[in-house]
Design a protein around this motif. Structure first.
Motif, PDB file in Angstrom:
ATOM      1  N   HIS A   1      32.023  47.798  34.560  1.00  0.00           N
ATOM      2  CA  HIS A   1      32.909  47.560  35.690  1.00  0.00           C
ATOM      3  C   HIS A   1      33.556  46.181  35.519  1.00  0.00           C
ATOM      4  O   HIS A   1      32.934  45.280  34.950  1.00  0.00           O
ATOM      5  CB  HIS A   1      32.031  47.607  36.954  1.00  0.00           C
ATOM      6  N   PRO A   2      34.813  46.009  35.987  1.00  0.00           N
ATOM      7  CA  PRO A   2      35.468  44.701  35.830  1.00  0.00           C
ATOM      8  C   PRO A   2      34.636  43.527  36.380  1.00  0.00           C
ATOM      9  O   PRO A   2      34.654  42.433  35.797  1.00  0.00           O
ATOM     10  CB  PRO A   2      36.790  44.854  36.582  1.00  0.00           C
ATOM     11  N   ASN A   3      33.902  43.771  37.481  1.00  0.00           N
ATOM     12  CA  ASN A   3      33.010  42.712  37.994  1.00  0.00           C
ATOM     13  C   ASN A   3      31.973  42.320  36.942  1.00  0.00           C
ATOM     14  O   ASN A   3      31.667  41.140  36.762  1.00  0.00           O
ATOM     15  CB  ASN A   3      32.232  43.220  39.215  1.00  0.00           C
TER      16      ASN A   3
ATOM     17  N   GLY B   1      29.714  26.886  43.548  1.00  0.00           N
ATOM     18  CA  GLY B   1      29.630  28.298  43.911  1.00  0.00           C
ATOM     19  C   GLY B   1      30.972  28.969  43.645  1.00  0.00           C
ATOM     20  O   GLY B   1      32.004  28.512  44.134  1.00  0.00           O
ATOM     21  N   VAL B   2      30.929  30.034  42.834  1.00  0.00           N
ATOM     22  CA  VAL B   2      32.156  30.760  42.458  1.00  0.00           C
ATOM     23  C   VAL B   2      32.085  32.169  43.013  1.00  0.00           C
ATOM     24  O   VAL B   2      31.035  32.800  42.974  1.00  0.00           O
ATOM     25  CB  VAL B   2      32.245  30.891  40.913  1.00  0.00           C
ATOM     26  N   GLY B   3      33.202  32.666  43.516  1.00  0.00           N
ATOM     27  CA  GLY B   3      33.250  34.074  43.924  1.00  0.00           C
ATOM     28  C   GLY B   3      33.556  34.939  42.707  1.00  0.00           C
ATOM     29  O   GLY B   3      34.578  34.746  42.052  1.00  0.00           O
ATOM     30  N   LEU B   4      32.650  35.877  42.431  1.00  0.00           N
ATOM     31  CA  LEU B   4      32.824  36.705  41.224  1.00  0.00           C
ATOM     32  C   LEU B   4      34.066  37.597  41.319  1.00  0.00           C
ATOM     33  O   LEU B   4      34.855  37.698  40.377  1.00  0.00           O
ATOM     34  CB  LEU B   4      31.576  37.563  40.989  1.00  0.00           C
ATOM     35  N   GLU B   5      34.241  38.251  42.494  1.00  0.00           N
ATOM     36  CA  GLU B   5      35.403  39.133  42.645  1.00  0.00           C
ATOM     37  C   GLU B   5      36.699  38.341  42.465  1.00  0.00           C
ATOM     38  O   GLU B   5      37.648  38.818  41.854  1.00  0.00           O
ATOM     39  CB  GLU B   5      35.397  39.797  44.037  1.00  0.00           C
ATOM     40  N   ARG B   6      36.692  37.124  42.988  1.00  0.00           N
ATOM     41  CA  ARG B   6      37.897  36.290  42.886  1.00  0.00           C
ATOM     42  C   ARG B   6      38.247  36.048  41.413  1.00  0.00           C
ATOM     43  O   ARG B   6      39.413  36.125  41.021  1.00  0.00           O
ATOM     44  CB  ARG B   6      37.654  34.965  43.617  1.00  0.00           C
ATOM     45  N   ILE B   7      37.212  35.784  40.607  1.00  0.00           N
ATOM     46  CA  ILE B   7      37.431  35.582  39.172  1.00  0.00           C
ATOM     47  C   ILE B   7      38.000  36.861  38.539  1.00  0.00           C
ATOM     48  O   ILE B   7      38.965  36.831  37.784  1.00  0.00           O
ATOM     49  CB  ILE B   7      36.095  35.220  38.458  1.00  0.00           C
ATOM     50  N   ALA B   8      37.379  38.005  38.894  1.00  0.00           N
ATOM     51  CA  ALA B   8      37.828  39.283  38.312  1.00  0.00           C
ATOM     52  C   ALA B   8      39.272  39.581  38.733  1.00  0.00           C
ATOM     53  O   ALA B   8      40.099  39.979  37.915  1.00  0.00           O
ATOM     54  CB  ALA B   8      36.900  40.418  38.742  1.00  0.00           C
ATOM     55  N   LEU B   9      39.588  39.347  40.027  1.00  0.00           N
ATOM     56  CA  LEU B   9      40.947  39.626  40.523  1.00  0.00           C
ATOM     57  C   LEU B   9      41.966  38.772  39.784  1.00  0.00           C
ATOM     58  O   LEU B   9      43.026  39.253  39.369  1.00  0.00           O
ATOM     59  CB  LEU B   9      41.042  39.347  42.035  1.00  0.00           C
ATOM     60  N   LEU B  10      41.617  37.487  39.611  1.00  0.00           N
ATOM     61  CA  LEU B  10      42.550  36.571  38.939  1.00  0.00           C
ATOM     62  C   LEU B  10      42.689  36.928  37.464  1.00  0.00           C
ATOM     63  O   LEU B  10      43.789  37.066  36.937  1.00  0.00           O
ATOM     64  CB  LEU B  10      42.059  35.123  39.060  1.00  0.00           C
ATOM     65  N   LYS B  11      41.537  37.070  36.808  1.00  0.00           N
ATOM     66  CA  LYS B  11      41.550  37.258  35.366  1.00  0.00           C
ATOM     67  C   LYS B  11      42.261  38.552  34.958  1.00  0.00           C
ATOM     68  O   LYS B  11      42.967  38.588  33.958  1.00  0.00           O
ATOM     69  CB  LYS B  11      40.106  37.277  34.854  1.00  0.00           C
TER      70      LYS B  11
ATOM     71  N   GLU C   1      44.352  40.212  36.979  1.00  0.00           N
ATOM     72  CA  GLU C   1      45.576  40.357  37.785  1.00  0.00           C
ATOM     73  C   GLU C   1      45.538  41.606  38.657  1.00  0.00           C
ATOM     74  O   GLU C   1      46.441  42.434  38.650  1.00  0.00           O
ATOM     75  CB  GLU C   1      46.815  40.325  36.877  1.00  0.00           C
ATOM     76  N   ILE C   2      44.445  41.731  39.405  1.00  0.00           N
ATOM     77  CA  ILE C   2      44.288  42.830  40.363  1.00  0.00           C
ATOM     78  C   ILE C   2      44.683  42.271  41.721  1.00  0.00           C
ATOM     79  O   ILE C   2      44.233  41.176  42.092  1.00  0.00           O
ATOM     80  CB  ILE C   2      42.810  43.300  40.394  1.00  0.00           C
ATOM     81  N   ASP C   3      45.524  43.000  42.473  1.00  0.00           N
ATOM     82  CA  ASP C   3      46.022  42.376  43.706  1.00  0.00           C
ATOM     83  C   ASP C   3      45.304  42.844  44.967  1.00  0.00           C
ATOM     84  O   ASP C   3      45.669  42.447  46.063  1.00  0.00           O
ATOM     85  CB  ASP C   3      47.545  42.551  43.832  1.00  0.00           C
TER      86      ASP C   3
END
Ligand code: DAH
Length: 343
Positions: A111-113, A312-322, A324-326
């Motif tokens: 999964h992208p996460n 502290g990092v948000g994992l989904e935020r990294i996946a969305l950015l990396k 390019e999921i909107d």
């Protein structure tokens, strides 16, 4: 021809007739039973032998035996024929069409996460960090109090938190793992802690009641803000590319002092400003700071001797950015058409 000889001949004729018309093994077997069985008609001729005069008995015995032999021979021949037919039928029914296309095995993928998490883990384990997991069901004490968020702090607002009872809740952040690791007393510490967190948020493109964070914690002698900045700068460059710049904006978190939010230069436009970074050239990726001396004390570490930093990092935020999921919902809906892009 005597009466008995005629009878044996008739039995033989009947038997051979029935053998000929038997079209399966079961019928063939019932022919055997009705002619040669204990109560079979040929057997009953033998049983009636006592009515035959002694000098005729050998003759009668011979007729019966030769009839029996003829029946058995025919039955065996028929059995072989039926067996062969049965096998032919089975082979025809089970024929495999080797020209049919093979069924493809569907093999799943990450999964992208998970892809994003493994990337973050690769970066930090490469810098000597351990990966440590903590419980998703947590004490209020670890989730808040030991992180300098006392009983009436606004961050504790029950609105954002799933309580199980007064003392136990679904953790709202991975930060409680900091306290758990520090309390163990094994120093120095260099760890990241990924995991699921929960907040009573409505689902939308950027929110979900359950998401993932990756906590980071370093405690040692002489750890400074420069170490924090250097570490997160390396992290950002590894994750988003070597030209990535980082910017530390002062912020407030109760468990770090000083605290900062970190922005990375937009990897889409390089910082000029675009739709992706909403024109600012920067994208916020995490929160961080120097571990508050009071937090160190509460966890049994002498703040005069040891210092440290946390993030502290948000994992989904990294996946969305990396990738390019909107819309964050795409990460949870598990629509195969979306997920298969990450194969
Ligand atoms: N726990 C914070 C949150 O959920 C994120 C965070 C900020 C973690 C600063 C840290 C830190 O370790 O130092 O918003």
């Amino acid at each position: 021809m005597s009466e008995i000889e005629l009878k044996v001949k008739e039995i033989l004729d009947n038997a051979l007739g029935e053998i000929t018309s038997a079209d399966d093994l079961e019928k063939l077997n019932s022919v055997r039973v009705s002619f040669l069985g204990k109560k079979g008609s040929l057997t009953s001729v033998l049983k009636s032998m006592k009515t035959v005069s002694p000098e005729d008995r050998p003759k009668v015995g011979k007729w019966v035996n030769s009839a029996r032999a003829a029946i058995e021979e025919q039955m065996e021949a028929k059995r072989k024929k039926l067996d062969a037919a049965r096998l032919d039928k089975q082979l025809a029914a089970e024929k495999i069409d080797v020209t049919l296309p093979a069924k493809m095995k569907f093999i799943g993928h990450r999964h992208p996460n998970t892809i994003a998490l493994e990337e973050v883990e690769r970066i930090f384990t490469g810098m000597g960090y351990e990966v440590i997991e903590g419980p998703e069901i947590e004490y209020d004490d670890y989730n808040f109090t030991k992180l300098n968020i006392p009983a009436n702090h606004p961050a504790k607002d029950e609105q954002d938190t799933f309580y199980i009872n007064k003392e136990i809740l679904l953790r709202t952040q991975t930060s409680p793992v900091q306290a758990r690791v520090m309390e163990k007393g094994k120093l120095p510490i260099r760890m990241i802690s990924p995991g699921r967190v929960f907040r009573s948020d409505e689902v939308d493109a950027t929110h979900s009641p359950s998401f993932h964070q990756i906590e980071g914690l370093v405690i040692d002698k002489n750890v400074t803000l420069a170490d924090l900045k250097g570490t997160l700068d390396v992290f950002a460059k590894e994750l988003f590319g070597p030209d990535t710049k980082t910017k530390f904006r002062p912020h407030h978190f109760p468990f770090t002092e000083p605290s900062a939010e970190v922005d990375v230069s937009c990897f889409k436009c390089g910082g000029k400003g675009c739709r992706f970074c909403k024109g600012s050239g920067w994208i916020e990726i995490l929160g961080c700071g120097m571990v508050h001396p009071h937090v160190l004390e509460m966890c049994g570490i002498d703040p005069e001797e040891y210092t440290g930093f946390a993030f502290g990092v948000g994992l989904e935020r990294i996946a969305l950015l990396k990738y390019e999921i909107d819309d964050m919902r795409l990460l949870y809906e598990n629509d195969v058409r979306f997920l298969s892009q990450f194969n």
